[in-house]
Scaffold this motif. Structure first.
Motif, PDB file in Angstrom:
ATOM      1  N   ALA A  68       3.806  -4.016  -4.567  1.00 50.31           N
ATOM      2  CA  ALA A  68       4.766  -4.240  -3.437  1.00 50.31           C
ATOM      3  C   ALA A  68       4.008  -5.257  -2.353  1.00 50.31           C
ATOM      4  O   ALA A  68       3.351  -5.317  -2.045  1.00 50.31           O
ATOM      5  CB  ALA A  68       4.674  -2.621  -2.589  1.00 50.31           C
ATOM      6  N   ASP A  69       5.589  -6.415  -1.862  1.00 55.01           N
ATOM      7  CA  ASP A  69       5.207  -6.941  -0.677  1.00 55.01           C
ATOM      8  C   ASP A  69       4.927  -6.589   0.573  1.00 55.01           C
ATOM      9  O   ASP A  69       5.990  -6.624   0.674  1.00 55.01           O
ATOM     10  CB  ASP A  69       5.460  -8.519  -1.516  1.00 55.01           C
ATOM     11  CG  ASP A  69       5.236  -9.533  -0.626  1.00 55.01           C
ATOM     12  OD1 ASP A  69       4.399  -9.273   0.465  1.00 55.01           O
ATOM     13  OD2 ASP A  69       5.196 -10.699  -1.239  1.00 55.01           O
ATOM     14  N   THR A  70       3.705  -7.253   1.249  1.00 55.26           N
ATOM     15  CA  THR A  70       4.776  -6.623   2.589  1.00 55.26           C
ATOM     16  C   THR A  70       4.647  -7.494   3.440  1.00 55.26           C
ATOM     17  O   THR A  70       5.452  -7.078   4.535  1.00 55.26           O
ATOM     18  CB  THR A  70       2.648  -5.525   3.215  1.00 55.26           C
ATOM     19  OG1 THR A  70       2.703  -6.951   3.123  1.00 55.26           O
ATOM     20  CG2 THR A  70       2.215  -4.577   2.320  1.00 55.26           C
ATOM     21  N   ALA A 110       7.106  -3.530   9.382  1.00 57.67           N
ATOM     22  CA  ALA A 110       7.989  -2.574   8.666  1.00 57.67           C
ATOM     23  C   ALA A 110       8.084  -2.485   6.964  1.00 57.67           C
ATOM     24  O   ALA A 110       8.459  -1.644   7.032  1.00 57.67           O
ATOM     25  CB  ALA A 110       9.589  -3.341   9.423  1.00 57.67           C
ATOM     26  N   GLN A 111       7.589  -3.930   6.754  1.00 52.04           N
ATOM     27  CA  GLN A 111       7.975  -4.408   5.130  1.00 52.04           C
ATOM     28  C   GLN A 111       6.629  -3.622   4.550  1.00 52.04           C
ATOM     29  O   GLN A 111       6.427  -2.490   3.276  1.00 52.04           O
ATOM     30  CB  GLN A 111       7.731  -5.758   5.119  1.00 52.04           C
ATOM     31  CG  GLN A 111       8.994  -6.746   5.570  1.00 52.04           C
ATOM     32  CD  GLN A 111      10.183  -6.415   3.470  1.00 52.04           C
ATOM     33  OE1 GLN A 111       9.941  -4.984   3.639  1.00 52.04           O
ATOM     34  NE2 GLN A 111      11.384  -7.461   4.021  1.00 52.04           N
ATOM     35  N   GLU A 112       5.690  -3.225   5.225  1.00 54.59           N
ATOM     36  CA  GLU A 112       4.512  -2.720   4.653  1.00 54.59           C
ATOM     37  C   GLU A 112       4.612  -1.239   4.654  1.00 54.59           C
ATOM     38  O   GLU A 112       4.326  -0.892   3.824  1.00 54.59           O
ATOM     39  CB  GLU A 112       3.013  -3.568   5.884  1.00 54.59           C
ATOM     40  CG  GLU A 112       1.494  -2.648   5.706  1.00 54.59           C
ATOM     41  CD  GLU A 112       1.128  -2.550   6.620  1.00 54.59           C
ATOM     42  OE1 GLU A 112       0.048  -3.411   6.114  1.00 54.59           O
ATOM     43  OE2 GLU A 112       1.358  -2.518   7.788  1.00 54.59           O
ATOM     44  N   LEU A 113       5.244  -1.080   5.598  1.00 46.79           N
ATOM     45  CA  LEU A 113       5.131   0.911   5.754  1.00 46.79           C
ATOM     46  C   LEU A 113       5.970   1.743   4.613  1.00 46.79           C
ATOM     47  O   LEU A 113       6.673   1.854   3.654  1.00 46.79           O
ATOM     48  CB  LEU A 113       6.093   1.264   7.221  1.00 46.79           C
ATOM     49  CG  LEU A 113       5.978   3.061   7.744  1.00 46.79           C
ATOM     50  CD1 LEU A 113       5.086   3.086   7.028  1.00 46.79           C
ATOM     51  CD2 LEU A 113       6.892   2.975   8.976  1.00 46.79           C
ATOM     52  N   ARG A 114       8.014   0.164   4.388  1.00 46.00           N
ATOM     53  CA  ARG A 114       8.460   0.553   3.714  1.00 46.00           C
ATOM     54  C   ARG A 114       7.870   0.606   2.099  1.00 46.00           C
ATOM     55  O   ARG A 114       8.303   1.417   1.732  1.00 46.00           O
ATOM     56  CB  ARG A 114       9.370  -0.781   3.540  1.00 46.00           C
ATOM     57  CG  ARG A 114      10.422  -0.279   2.462  1.00 46.00           C
ATOM     58  CD  ARG A 114      11.789  -1.385   2.745  1.00 46.00           C
ATOM     59  NE  ARG A 114      12.564  -0.981   4.510  1.00 46.00           N
ATOM     60  CZ  ARG A 114      12.643  -1.900   4.534  1.00 46.00           C
ATOM     61  NH1 ARG A 114      11.187  -3.345   4.405  1.00 46.00           N
ATOM     62  NH2 ARG A 114      12.883  -1.848   5.861  1.00 46.00           N
TER      63      ARG A 114
END
Length: 345
Positions: free
Chosen positions: A95-97, A102-106
């Motif tokens: 999974a790319d942060t 926000a991308q990291e939490l997703r």
């Protein structure tokens, strides 16, 4: 869809025998085992991985969340981690942060939803705000890699401060008194540590040092170097904080028609695959990516097996110095500490 019952019928055994053969849960006689495997081959039967995972409460998968699309260093790290995990019987889910909170939490939510057994994370600047507390609450065994953060998890990263200090001292030993440092994204432990190594030598040697904000991005680093080196009286040497920014620095110096190392000496943290192919080859700090990957996966497997110590661990992987031509040194250079630095063939 072919079922285990179909395989059992063709092999002339019951379904439990097929299960024992495929999962190795009980010794089965040679002829019976051969009959089952022949039936599997003839029917094309594939085990239901999801059902087996639910039954075992394990998916034999590890999650990896990092910024790996735009940074070759993380791509190399992914390759090493996947290879190490596969040897241990685990698959890797990526999974790319994008180094975005926000991308990291997703990303960590998605990996948790996939029921990964453990998770490896290269934390963003704000990982301590949401992503890391979520992982702690969820009870997912987690190892931070490449960067440290204030948390309860195991962590493994390269040594940054002494390595960057060595690069800077190397330039000072070569006679440079005005040196620039292109720093990465503010707030990352790797950026803070590498900047601290630069400042330490500037202070100890009485250098004229300047820190440029490269934000770990090629175009940002390019713009910063263009601005700092465009006028007369610019620094005579530059230390670059990572491989992405090194590309930007090289582009900027080429645009300004400044020759390396005649006009500006250049050294860098990170040793990209092409470092010895450019002219001149780059003097660099080389990270032991396979060692970091192996240690990170080992740490998480120890947590899963219950053999890790109770207290979280912080470990450093020491990099090595690759002395080439971009620093402008003709041969071995002896530091004040007595270290003999020799060129890499």
């Amino acid at each position: 869809m072919v079922t285990m019952a179909d395989v059992a019928r063709l092999a002339g055994v019951n379904a439990s025998t097929v299960s024992h053969v495929l999962n190795g849960t009980r010794t089965v006689s040679g002829p019976t085992r051969e009959a089952v495997l022949d039936a599997v081959a003839r029917t094309g039967y594939r085990q239901n991985t999801l059902a087996r995972s639910l039954a075992r409460s394990s998916t034999t998968t590890l999650g990896l969340a990092s910024r790996f699309v735009s940074n070759p260093h993380f791509a190399d790290l992914v390759t090493s981690i996947e290879s190490t995990a596969r040897r241990a019987g685990y698959s890797l889910v990526l999974a790319d942060t994008h180094d975005d909170p926000a991308q990291e939490l997703r990303a960590v939510h998605e990996l948790a939803d996939r029921r990964v057994d453990g998770l490896l994370l290269a934390p963003s600047v704000h990982a301590v705000d949401e992503a890391l507390p979520f992982l702690a609450r969820a009870g997912i065994p987690t190892v931070l890699l490449d960067r440290f953060a204030d948390c309860v998890f195991d962590q493994v990263a390269p040594e940054n401060t002494d390595a960057t200090a060595l690069l800077t001292a190397h330039l000072a030993d070569a006679g440079h008194t005005s040196v620039a440092f292109v720093a990465g994204l503010a707030g990352l432990s790797s950026t803070s540590e590498r900047t601290a190594g630069f400042h330490r030598v500037v202070r100890e040697r009485g250098l004229d040092g300047v820190v440029l904000d490269g934000r770990s991005e090629t175009p940002v680093a390019e713009a910063a170097v263009l601005s700092a080196f465009a006028s007369p009286g610019h620094p005579t040497a530059v230390v670059v904080g990572n491989n992405s920014m090194t590309v930007g620095a090289l582009r900027a110096l080429r645009t300004l028609r400044l020759r390396i190392p005649d006009d500006v000496a250049l050294v860098c943290y990170d040793d990209p695959e092409w470092a010895d192919l450019v002219d001149p080859p780059l003097t660099a700090i080389h990270q032991d990516v396979p060692a970091m990957a192996t240690r990170a996966v080992t740490m998480i497997l120890e947590r899963l097996a219950g053999t890790a110590p109770a207290a979280p661990r912080r470990e450093r992987i020491r990099p090595t110095f690759r002395h080439r031509a971009s620093c402008g040194c003709a041969g071995p250079v002896r530091h004040d500490r007595g270290e003999l630095l020799t060129p890499v063939p």
